[in-house]
Each structure stands twice: as C-alpha cells, then as structure tokens.
Design a protein around this motif. Sequence first.
Motif, PDB file in Angstrom:
ATOM      1  N   CYS A   8       0.817  -1.338   0.045  1.00 21.64           N
ATOM      2  CA  CYS A   8      -0.215  -0.144  -0.003  1.00 21.64           C
ATOM      3  C   CYS A   8       0.832   1.030  -0.561  1.00 21.64           C
ATOM      4  CB  CYS A   8      -0.884  -0.190   0.993  1.00 21.64           C
ATOM      5  SG  CYS A   8      -1.922  -1.303   1.419  1.00 21.64           S
ATOM      6  N   HIS A  48       2.576   3.968  -1.826  1.00 23.33           N
ATOM      7  CA  HIS A  48       3.215   4.584  -3.231  1.00 23.33           C
ATOM      8  C   HIS A  48       4.777   4.264  -4.109  1.00 23.33           C
ATOM      9  CE1 HIS A  48      -0.300   6.775  -3.320  1.00 23.33           C
ATOM     10  NE2 HIS A  48      -0.380   6.873  -2.429  1.00 23.33           N
ATOM     11  N   CYS A 107      -0.772   4.681   1.443  1.00 27.19           N
ATOM     12  CA  CYS A 107      -2.459   5.047   0.264  1.00 27.19           C
ATOM     13  C   CYS A 107      -3.310   5.958   1.496  1.00 27.19           C
ATOM     14  CB  CYS A 107      -3.100   3.801  -0.120  1.00 27.19           C
ATOM     15  SG  CYS A 107      -4.482   4.009  -0.848  1.00 27.19           S
ATOM     16  N   CYS A 146      -6.505  -1.838   5.577  1.00 26.89           N
ATOM     17  CA  CYS A 146      -6.966  -0.750   4.500  1.00 26.89           C
ATOM     18  C   CYS A 146      -8.021  -0.705   5.426  1.00 26.89           C
ATOM     19  CB  CYS A 146      -7.641  -1.446   2.811  1.00 26.89           C
ATOM     20  SG  CYS A 146      -8.638  -0.177   2.361  1.00 26.89           S
ATOM     21  N   TYR A 184     -11.803  -1.592   3.173  1.00 31.85           N
ATOM     22  CA  TYR A 184     -10.948  -2.241   1.929  1.00 31.85           C
ATOM     23  C   TYR A 184     -11.878  -3.097   0.875  1.00 31.85           C
ATOM     24  CZ  TYR A 184      -9.096  -7.024   0.402  1.00 31.85           C
ATOM     25  OH  TYR A 184      -8.579  -7.656  -0.556  1.00 31.85           O
ATOM     26  N   ARG A 228     -12.457  -0.101  -1.845  1.00 31.51           N
ATOM     27  CA  ARG A 228     -11.076   0.066  -2.234  1.00 31.51           C
ATOM     28  C   ARG A 228     -11.155   0.345  -2.870  1.00 31.51           C
ATOM     29  NH1 ARG A 228     -10.526  -4.945  -1.557  1.00 31.51           N
ATOM     30  NH2 ARG A 228      -8.950  -6.006  -3.032  1.00 31.51           N
ATOM     31  N   HIS A 229     -11.212  -0.241  -4.482  1.00 32.05           N
ATOM     32  CA  HIS A 229     -11.574  -0.220  -5.794  1.00 32.05           C
ATOM     33  C   HIS A 229     -12.055   1.338  -6.494  1.00 32.05           C
ATOM     34  CE1 HIS A 229     -10.239  -4.138  -5.104  1.00 32.05           C
ATOM     35  NE2 HIS A 229      -8.727  -3.569  -5.817  1.00 32.05           N
ATOM     36  N   VAL A 250      -9.812   4.605  -4.466  1.00 38.51           N
ATOM     37  CA  VAL A 250      -8.779   4.638  -5.488  1.00 38.51           C
ATOM     38  C   VAL A 250      -8.658   3.738  -6.703  1.00 38.51           C
ATOM     39  CG1 VAL A 250      -6.481   4.098  -4.431  1.00 38.51           C
ATOM     40  CG2 VAL A 250      -7.696   4.724  -2.646  1.00 38.51           C
ATOM     41  N   CYS A 278      -5.966   1.235  -7.222  1.00 34.61           N
ATOM     42  CA  CYS A 278      -5.086   0.525  -6.279  1.00 34.61           C
ATOM     43  C   CYS A 278      -5.933  -1.151  -7.047  1.00 34.61           C
ATOM     44  CB  CYS A 278      -6.450   0.217  -5.152  1.00 34.61           C
ATOM     45  SG  CYS A 278      -6.499  -1.256  -4.052  1.00 34.61           S
ATOM     46  N   ARG A 324      -5.857  -4.769  -7.401  1.00 33.83           N
ATOM     47  CA  ARG A 324      -6.702  -5.862  -7.434  1.00 33.83           C
ATOM     48  C   ARG A 324      -5.649  -7.570  -8.253  1.00 33.83           C
ATOM     49  NH1 ARG A 324     -12.082  -6.823  -6.186  1.00 33.83           N
ATOM     50  NH2 ARG A 324     -12.527  -4.606  -8.276  1.00 33.83           N
TER      51      ARG A 324
END
Length: 166
Positions: free
Chosen positions: A32, A34, A51, A61, A64, A67-68, A71, A74, A76
């Motif tokens: 997580c 950057h 993140c 997270c 969770y 999250r997609h 962000v 992010c 998968r």
Amino acid sequence: MPDARPFWETKTLEELTPAEWEALCDGCGRCCLHKLRDPDDGALAYTAVACRLLDLERCRCTDYARRHARVPDCVRLTPAEVRAADWLPPTCAYRLRAAGEPLAWWHPLVSGDPESVHRAGVSVRGRAVAEREAGALEEHVASWPRRWPRGAKGATPPADQGRTRP
C-alpha cells in the motif's frame, strides 16, 4: 490419509478459497506504499508514503470492500498479477508462495499472532507517512520496503524474537 499440512503449503494460489486468499495477506502494508516508475527506463522506486486508506497503526485498509471505487489505481491482486508484478515486496506471502517459498516465522498464519509481522519489523508501522501529509512523493523515496528486515527471513525467528504458536 489426509494431508495435515496447512492450506498455504498444499494449495497453489489458484486453488485458494477467497477466505484463504485473504488470510495469506500478512498485514504488513508494504504493498500500500506509493511507488514511482521511471518513464524512461521503467525503474521502480518505493516511497514511504502510504495510500490514504491505509491505517498506519493497524497496517490494514480502512475501507477494504470499497477500496477500488475510492482509489481507482488500487491493484486487485490475482495469481496472475502476483506472478507478473515486480512491485510486490520480497516479504510478500503471495510472492513467496507463487515462487514455492515457505512463509516466514513472523507471518500470522505461522506464528498465530497478527502482531508478529510488526515485531519482526516487516510492516510499515512507525515507518510510513500518511499520503495527506507527505507532499511530493519524490521526497520520500525509501529502500527499506524492497528489503527483508534483519532477522525476518527464514522459518525460525532469531533468539530475541520469541515465537508464538497457538
């Protein structure tokens, strides 16, 4: 006679159930952080910037399930992504198992203790900077996420780490 070994030793990544896949995550938070990719040569640099959804104390997270959506970049993780990714840290359980390597002594599935990843110095706890406070990512390039912490590699802990087993 059934195989008494734990699921992570007997199944491929593709064979894991969704619950087993999630359990394989060690909760270190390194994925997580950057990362920066040089557009000219493709070189990868980790930063110590987490993140915005990563809880820096728990290394998990905070959203969770969504999250997609929150962000969009992010990743998968899938078995194919694990095998292709050059950005997963060397300590990553998914990366280790994809390569046929054992989990380390500090992995919560091995130790029985979710805090062992932090005690072993593998997690980002106390080392990462929150995205909202960081400023320019380039100012936070770090080499430690690409390395195994001293004493963290291997099946048995160093003498001063005390292994916990359920």
